[in-house]
Design a protein around this motif. Structure first.
Motif, PDB file in Angstrom:
ATOM      1  N   LEU A  41      16.660 -10.950   5.907  1.00  0.00           N
ATOM      2  CA  LEU A  41      15.286  -9.358   6.121  1.00  0.00           C
ATOM      3  C   LEU A  41      14.139 -10.038   6.206  1.00  0.00           C
ATOM      4  O   LEU A  41      12.991 -10.170   5.009  1.00  0.00           O
ATOM      5  N   GLU A  42      13.292  -9.024   7.042  1.00  0.00           N
ATOM      6  CA  GLU A  42      11.862  -9.207   6.495  1.00  0.00           C
ATOM      7  C   GLU A  42      11.214  -7.439   6.515  1.00  0.00           C
ATOM      8  O   GLU A  42      12.369  -6.980   7.316  1.00  0.00           O
ATOM      9  N   TYR A  43      10.806  -7.442   5.582  1.00  0.00           N
ATOM     10  CA  TYR A  43       9.993  -5.523   5.577  1.00  0.00           C
ATOM     11  C   TYR A  43       9.098  -5.288   5.539  1.00  0.00           C
ATOM     12  O   TYR A  43       7.881  -5.751   5.968  1.00  0.00           O
ATOM     13  N   GLN A  44       8.879  -4.464   6.127  1.00  0.00           N
ATOM     14  CA  GLN A  44       7.379  -3.673   7.563  1.00  0.00           C
ATOM     15  C   GLN A  44       7.404  -2.762   6.705  1.00  0.00           C
ATOM     16  O   GLN A  44       7.548  -1.944   6.374  1.00  0.00           O
ATOM     17  N   PRO A  45       5.819  -2.439   5.689  1.00  0.00           N
ATOM     18  CA  PRO A  45       5.392  -1.682   4.952  1.00  0.00           C
ATOM     19  C   PRO A  45       5.106  -0.520   5.785  1.00  0.00           C
ATOM     20  O   PRO A  45       4.865  -0.566   6.677  1.00  0.00           O
ATOM     21  N   ARG A  46       5.202   0.672   5.289  1.00  0.00           N
ATOM     22  CA  ARG A  46       4.823   2.121   5.652  1.00  0.00           C
ATOM     23  C   ARG A  46       4.350   2.782   4.989  1.00  0.00           C
ATOM     24  O   ARG A  46       4.575   2.872   3.681  1.00  0.00           O
ATOM     25  N   PHE A  47       2.845   2.346   4.782  1.00  0.00           N
ATOM     26  CA  PHE A  47       1.526   3.171   4.690  1.00  0.00           C
ATOM     27  C   PHE A  47       1.760   5.153   4.246  1.00  0.00           C
ATOM     28  O   PHE A  47       1.651   5.736   5.487  1.00  0.00           O
ATOM     29  N   ASP A  48       1.302   5.238   3.111  1.00  0.00           N
ATOM     30  CA  ASP A  48       0.384   6.844   3.239  1.00  0.00           C
ATOM     31  C   ASP A  48      -1.070   6.992   3.921  1.00  0.00           C
ATOM     32  O   ASP A  48      -1.526   5.743   3.279  1.00  0.00           O
ATOM     33  N   THR A  49      -1.734   6.802   4.871  1.00  0.00           N
ATOM     34  CA  THR A  49      -2.695   7.397   5.879  1.00  0.00           C
ATOM     35  C   THR A  49      -3.537   7.820   4.907  1.00  0.00           C
ATOM     36  O   THR A  49      -5.141   7.312   4.461  1.00  0.00           O
ATOM     37  N   ARG A  50      -3.460   8.699   3.530  1.00  0.00           N
ATOM     38  CA  ARG A  50      -4.399   8.756   3.069  1.00  0.00           C
ATOM     39  C   ARG A  50      -5.353   7.894   1.293  1.00  0.00           C
ATOM     40  O   ARG A  50      -6.209   7.631   1.532  1.00  0.00           O
ATOM     41  N   GLY A  51      -3.814   7.535   0.379  1.00  0.00           N
ATOM     42  CA  GLY A  51      -4.452   6.868  -0.539  1.00  0.00           C
ATOM     43  C   GLY A  51      -4.528   4.784   0.755  1.00  0.00           C
ATOM     44  O   GLY A  51      -4.831   4.265  -0.426  1.00  0.00           O
ATOM     45  N   ARG A  52      -3.072   4.876   1.570  1.00  0.00           N
ATOM     46  CA  ARG A  52      -3.211   3.016   2.242  1.00  0.00           C
ATOM     47  C   ARG A  52      -2.278   2.882   1.013  1.00  0.00           C
ATOM     48  O   ARG A  52      -2.556   1.950   1.076  1.00  0.00           O
ATOM     49  N   SER A  53      -1.491   3.809   0.159  1.00  0.00           N
ATOM     50  CA  SER A  53      -1.025   2.639  -0.448  1.00  0.00           C
ATOM     51  C   SER A  53       0.653   2.383   0.258  1.00  0.00           C
ATOM     52  O   SER A  53       0.773   3.223   1.430  1.00  0.00           O
TER      53      SER A  53
END
Ligand code: C2E
Ligand code: CA
Ligand code: CA
Ligand code: CA
Length: 274
Positions: A41-53
């Motif tokens: 598996l690879e994992y692609q992050p999903r980011f918060d547009t506000r905090g970029r976390s």
């Protein structure tokens, strides 16, 4: 026979036969590869547009074939679905993703589940078993489905999705907008998340009305109380527009490619993206 325009037929027949042999070879290879641990598996992050976390990661399966090298899911998922191997493969993906995510603090993990799995197995029961075995908190798990799962056998899909909701699992409609009945499906099934297909994100910059379509989907999500994720964000301009339009969550090569388990851990502990 190869005479009088029949040549086309015999050529075609032999091509079909070749393809059948190739298909059977691949199925055998996959069966062996599953037992031999060649999938990962690879994992692609999903980011918060506000905090970029990082809010969560999406698990994406790959195959390291001993002779052919790395093979992407578009080249083997259809074969896995046709042969039934998607059942053991899908279970392996789910278990591996939950085991991995159990090590990370707080962030969620999403797993793609094939319509074929919904059609042939009790997905809610499988998830119940896997979260129990891995000790993973079901409320941190999201299942991504395409509307294909809803069309074939709506009653069965409704039961399965209801069972997942009862476990606390979140449901995302993947590739939103590409099918025929995305809109009605949203109302008749208990989704939590809309993932806007990357084609719409791609069209934001360079087609008339492209951005307005995305804005309309964001408005729809808001009106229905659903979270909206933009997939396939590749340019700064797309990200700027999405942020201005109050899109809360983004995913795409601009922010991070799918990455190894180790790279996710590094990213979460404050290091750079892989
Ligand atoms: P998907 O679920 O829509 O996943 C998103 C795909 O877009 C992934 O391709 C990802 O690597 C790619 N992607 C992410 N960001 C960008 C971007 O900015 N630009 C572009 N052009 N692409 C981007 P991948 O990993 O090749 O997966 C393709 C498809 O294979 C997935 O589409 C999903 O339908 C299927 N798939 C992957 N893993 C699994 C799995 O474990 N189970 C099942 N049933 N299907 C899977
Ligand atoms: Ca997906
Ligand atoms: Ca998608
Ligand atoms: Ca474009």
């Amino acid at each position: 026979s190869k005479q009088n325009g029949r040549g086309t037929f015999s050529f075609y027949a032999s091509t079909l036969n070749d393809r059948l042999l190739a298909y059977r070879g691949l199925v055998e290879d996959m069966r062996r590869g599953l037992a031999a641990g060649e999938f990962f598996l690879e994992y692609q992050p999903r980011f918060d547009t506000r905090g970029r976390s990082v809010r969560s990661v999406e698990a994406l399966v790959r195959w390291h074939h001993p002779e052919r090298g790395r093979i992407g899911p578009v080249d083997f998922i259809p074969i896995a679905e046709r042969s039934g191997l998607i059942m053991p493969l899908g279970e392996w993906v789910l278990r591996t993703a939950c085991q991995a995510a159990a090590q990370w603090p707080a962030i969620g993990v999403s797993v793609n589940v094939s319509p074929v799995q919904f059609h042939n197995t009790d997905v809610a029961e499988l998830v119940r078993r896997v979260v129990e075995e891995t000790g993973f908190d079901a409320s941190r798990l999201e299942v991504e489905v395409t509307e294909g799962v809803l069309l074939e056998d709506a009653e069965r899909a409704r039961n399965a999705l209801g069972g997942l909701k009862a476990l606390g699992v979140k449901l995302a409609m993947d590739d939103f907008g590409t099918g025929y009945s995305s809109l009605s499906s949203l109302r008749s099934f208990p989704f939590d998340v809309i993932k806007i297909d990357r084609q719409f994100i791609n069209d934001m910059e360079d087609r008339d009305g492209g951005r307005e379509v995305v804005q309309a989907i964001l408005g729809l999500g808001k009106a229905l109380g659903l979270s909206v994720t933009a997939e396939g964000v590749e340019t700064v301009r797309q990200l700027t527009m999405l942020t201005a339009d109050d899109c809360i969550e983004v995913q795409g090569y601009l922010l991070a490619h799918p990455m190894s388990l180790e790279s996710v851990s590094t990213l979460l502990s404050g290091g750079g993206a892989g």
